[in-house]
Design a protein around this motif. Structure first.
Motif, mmCIF file in Angstrom:
data_model
loop_
_atom_site.group_PDB
_atom_site.id
_atom_site.type_symbol
_atom_site.label_atom_id
_atom_site.label_comp_id
_atom_site.label_asym_id
_atom_site.label_seq_id
_atom_site.Cartn_x
_atom_site.Cartn_y
_atom_site.Cartn_z
ATOM 1 N N VAL A 179 -26.838 26.712 -37.327
ATOM 2 C CA VAL A 179 -28.208 27.095 -36.980
ATOM 3 C C VAL A 179 -29.164 25.937 -37.303
ATOM 4 N N ASN A 180 -28.919 25.254 -38.415
ATOM 5 C CA ASN A 180 -29.793 24.137 -38.787
ATOM 6 C C ASN A 180 -29.653 22.964 -37.819
ATOM 7 N N GLN A 181 -28.403 22.676 -37.454
ATOM 8 C CA GLN A 181 -28.178 21.568 -36.501
ATOM 9 C C GLN A 181 -28.812 21.884 -35.157
ATOM 10 N N PHE A 182 -28.638 23.114 -34.718
ATOM 11 C CA PHE A 182 -29.226 23.515 -33.434
ATOM 12 C C PHE A 182 -30.739 23.300 -33.468
ATOM 13 N N LYS A 183 -31.337 23.684 -34.594
ATOM 14 C CA LYS A 183 -32.799 23.551 -34.712
ATOM 15 C C LYS A 183 -33.240 22.094 -34.679
ATOM 16 N N THR A 184 -32.491 21.236 -35.333
ATOM 17 C CA THR A 184 -32.956 19.855 -35.479
ATOM 18 C C THR A 184 -32.449 18.910 -34.384
ATOM 19 N N GLU A 185 -31.286 19.215 -33.816
ATOM 20 C CA GLU A 185 -30.667 18.224 -32.909
ATOM 21 C C GLU A 185 -30.624 18.616 -31.443
ATOM 22 N N SER A 186 -30.802 19.875 -31.138
ATOM 23 C CA SER A 186 -30.520 20.317 -29.756
ATOM 24 C C SER A 186 -31.613 19.960 -28.764
ATOM 25 N N GLY A 187 -32.812 19.674 -29.283
ATOM 26 C CA GLY A 187 -33.927 19.413 -28.372
ATOM 27 C C GLY A 187 -34.554 20.687 -27.838
ATOM 28 N N ILE A 188 -34.052 21.829 -28.303
ATOM 29 C CA ILE A 188 -34.638 23.109 -27.882
ATOM 30 C C ILE A 188 -35.412 23.680 -29.068
ATOM 31 N N ILE A 189 -36.639 24.062 -28.807
ATOM 32 C CA ILE A 189 -37.468 24.533 -29.926
ATOM 33 C C ILE A 189 -37.016 25.934 -30.338
ATOM 34 N N ALA A 190 -36.633 26.036 -31.603
ATOM 35 C CA ALA A 190 -36.117 27.313 -32.096
ATOM 36 C C ALA A 190 -36.673 27.558 -33.487
ATOM 37 N N SER A 191 -36.782 28.837 -33.849
ATOM 38 C CA SER A 191 -37.139 29.130 -35.241
ATOM 39 C C SER A 191 -36.083 30.071 -35.807
ATOM 40 N N CYS A 192 -35.764 29.841 -37.076
ATOM 41 C CA CYS A 192 -34.751 30.681 -37.713
ATOM 42 C C CYS A 192 -35.440 31.956 -38.191
ATOM 43 N N ILE A 193 -35.110 33.095 -37.574
ATOM 44 C CA ILE A 193 -35.815 34.332 -37.950
ATOM 45 C C ILE A 193 -35.048 35.151 -38.978
ATOM 46 N N ASP A 194 -33.768 34.798 -39.201
ATOM 47 C CA ASP A 194 -32.983 35.509 -40.204
ATOM 48 C C ASP A 194 -31.980 34.523 -40.803
ATOM 49 N N PRO A 195 -32.373 33.839 -41.934
ATOM 50 C CA PRO A 195 -31.492 32.823 -42.513
ATOM 51 C C PRO A 195 -30.197 33.417 -43.053
ATOM 52 N N VAL A 196 -30.215 34.674 -43.454
ATOM 53 C CA VAL A 196 -29.005 35.270 -44.037
ATOM 54 C C VAL A 196 -27.949 35.486 -42.955
ATOM 55 N N ARG A 197 -28.400 36.010 -41.806
ATOM 56 C CA ARG A 197 -27.434 36.272 -40.720
ATOM 57 C C ARG A 197 -27.416 35.131 -39.686
ATOM 58 N N HIS A 198 -28.130 34.040 -39.982
ATOM 59 C CA HIS A 198 -28.149 32.828 -39.138
ATOM 60 C C HIS A 198 -28.632 33.112 -37.721
ATOM 61 N N ILE A 199 -29.743 33.827 -37.619
ATOM 62 C CA ILE A 199 -30.266 34.159 -36.282
ATOM 63 C C ILE A 199 -31.476 33.273 -35.963
ATOM 64 N N ALA A 200 -31.409 32.627 -34.794
ATOM 65 C CA ALA A 200 -32.532 31.793 -34.334
ATOM 66 C C ALA A 200 -33.181 32.458 -33.126
ATOM 67 N N GLU A 201 -34.488 32.247 -33.006
ATOM 68 C CA GLU A 201 -35.223 32.760 -31.850
ATOM 69 C C GLU A 201 -35.641 31.578 -30.986
ATOM 70 N N VAL A 202 -35.397 31.722 -29.687
ATOM 71 C CA VAL A 202 -35.713 30.638 -28.755
ATOM 72 C C VAL A 202 -36.575 31.202 -27.632
ATOM 73 N N GLY A 203 -37.686 30.540 -27.368
ATOM 74 C CA GLY A 203 -38.527 30.946 -26.234
ATOM 75 C C GLY A 203 -38.474 29.865 -25.161
ATOM 76 N N ILE A 204 -37.974 30.200 -23.982
ATOM 77 C CA ILE A 204 -37.869 29.213 -22.901
ATOM 78 C C ILE A 204 -38.312 29.848 -21.578
#
Ligand SMILES: Nc1ncnc2c1ncn2[C@@H]1O[C@H](COP(=O)(O)OP(=O)(O)OP(=O)(O)O)[C@@H](O)[C@H]1O
Ligand SMILES: [Mg+2]
Length: 298
Positions: free
Chosen positions: A234-259
């Protein structure tokens, strides 16, 4: 010319209560949903359209006729369902129906039987002994009885059970196909979503949003919740993917993406490089849109 036209309608009851500069238009054949929290001004606006109330300023017109000037003419051509139904207690349901038919100079038994059948109402028996739901059904039937081209319905499904609410929605879809112009107030998002073409939201006496339902239904903006297999992904996706994402649940590793629609393919191909457990679209619904206006801070 719009069938229903409200321009800068104002009725100030003091202490911030009332309606202020309300403007709305309903075109021929359109179903217009009027939403807003309790006390927002829906019934007040509707009562002006029925000619029951005189505005302090502004106008309410139906077919170009000022509603407060020719209230009886409006009543002749418009099917009206009041928010609070008050029925003459001494009459049976059928006697009330006959009375309303007399006022409307219509005596269409086929239409009456059709409506009684759709809404499954036995109109015999005194209105005062009818349940709340049956009183509402009687009022709904009365509004549609003379088959008017224009209908103004103040919370038409309130008091109806879920089966009857669904029946009402089906019935409204048929009336819409028959070209009726309908303004209805409601608190039920699913009902508004199912039948309305245009929706206005009123809050504290002012219209705060007017939308075409299709614009929301076919929204280009998409939101996804992506559950990753671990914190690293989840951290790599946030920093390296080029897609803007926010981690909405760090325990269950859930990211939210608006595109937007045209970025969906890229998202999927980027995600293939990560360990993804699930991928869910969070639909932006009319309800999401409306709820923003119901919440206090807006
Ligand atoms: N005759 C009146 N005198 C004084 N204030 C009034 C009058 N009629 C309505 N109001 C006030 O005007 C505001 C709008 O009321 P209205 O009944 O139009 O709301 P509404 O949107 O229909 O609400 P609900 O969803 O509860 O039916 C409220 O604050 C109400 O108290
Ligand atoms: Mg009301």
């Amino acid at each position: 010319m719009s069938v229903i036209e409200v321009d800068n309608l104002t009725k100030d009851y003091g202490h911030g209560r009332g309606i202020f500069d309300v403007s709305l238009q309903v075109q021929k054949g359109e179903v217009f949903g009027f939403l807003g929290p309790n006390g927002a001004g829906k019934t007040t606006t509707i009562r002006h359209l029925m000619g029951f109330s005189n505005p302090m300023s502004g106008t309410a017109k139906i077919n170009g006729i000022a509603c407060n000037k020719q209230a009886s003419k409006i009543l002749e051509n418009v099917g009206y369902l009041p928010g609070e139904v008050a029925l003459p207690e001494a009459l049976t349901g059928l006697e009330f129906i006959k009375m309303m038919q007399g006022l409307r100079h219509s005596n269409d038994q086929v239409r009456l039987d059709y409506l009684l059948d759709i809404f499954q109402l036995d109109p015999n028996g005194k209105t005062k002994r009818m349940s709340l739901g049956n009183k509402r059904k009687l009022a709904v039937i009365t509004a549609f009885l003379a088959d008017p081209d224009i209908l103004i319905l103040d919370e038409p499904t309130s008091g109806l059970d879920p089966v009857m609410q669904a029946t009402f929605i089906e019935f409204m879809e048929m009336e819409k196909k028959r070209g009726k112009t309908i303004l209805l107030s409601s608190h039920i998002f699913s009902e508004v979503d199912a039948i309305c073409d245009t929706i206005a939201i009123i809050k504290e006496g002012k219209i705060v949003s007017t939308v075409h339902a299709d614009d929301i239904r076919h929204n280009q903006n998409k939101m996804f919740h992506i559950t990753f297999g671990n914190a690293n992904d989840v951290n790599q996706f946030k920093t390296e993917s080029g897609i803007i994402a926010s981690c909405i649940d760090p325990v269950r590793h859930i990211a939210e993406v608006g595109i937007t629609d045209d970025e969906v393919n890229r998202l999927i191909s980027v995600l293939s490089k990560y360990h993804v457990e699930s991928f869910k679209e969070i639909k932006y619904t009319l309800e999401n849109h409306f709820m923003r206006f119901y919440e206090k801070a807006t």
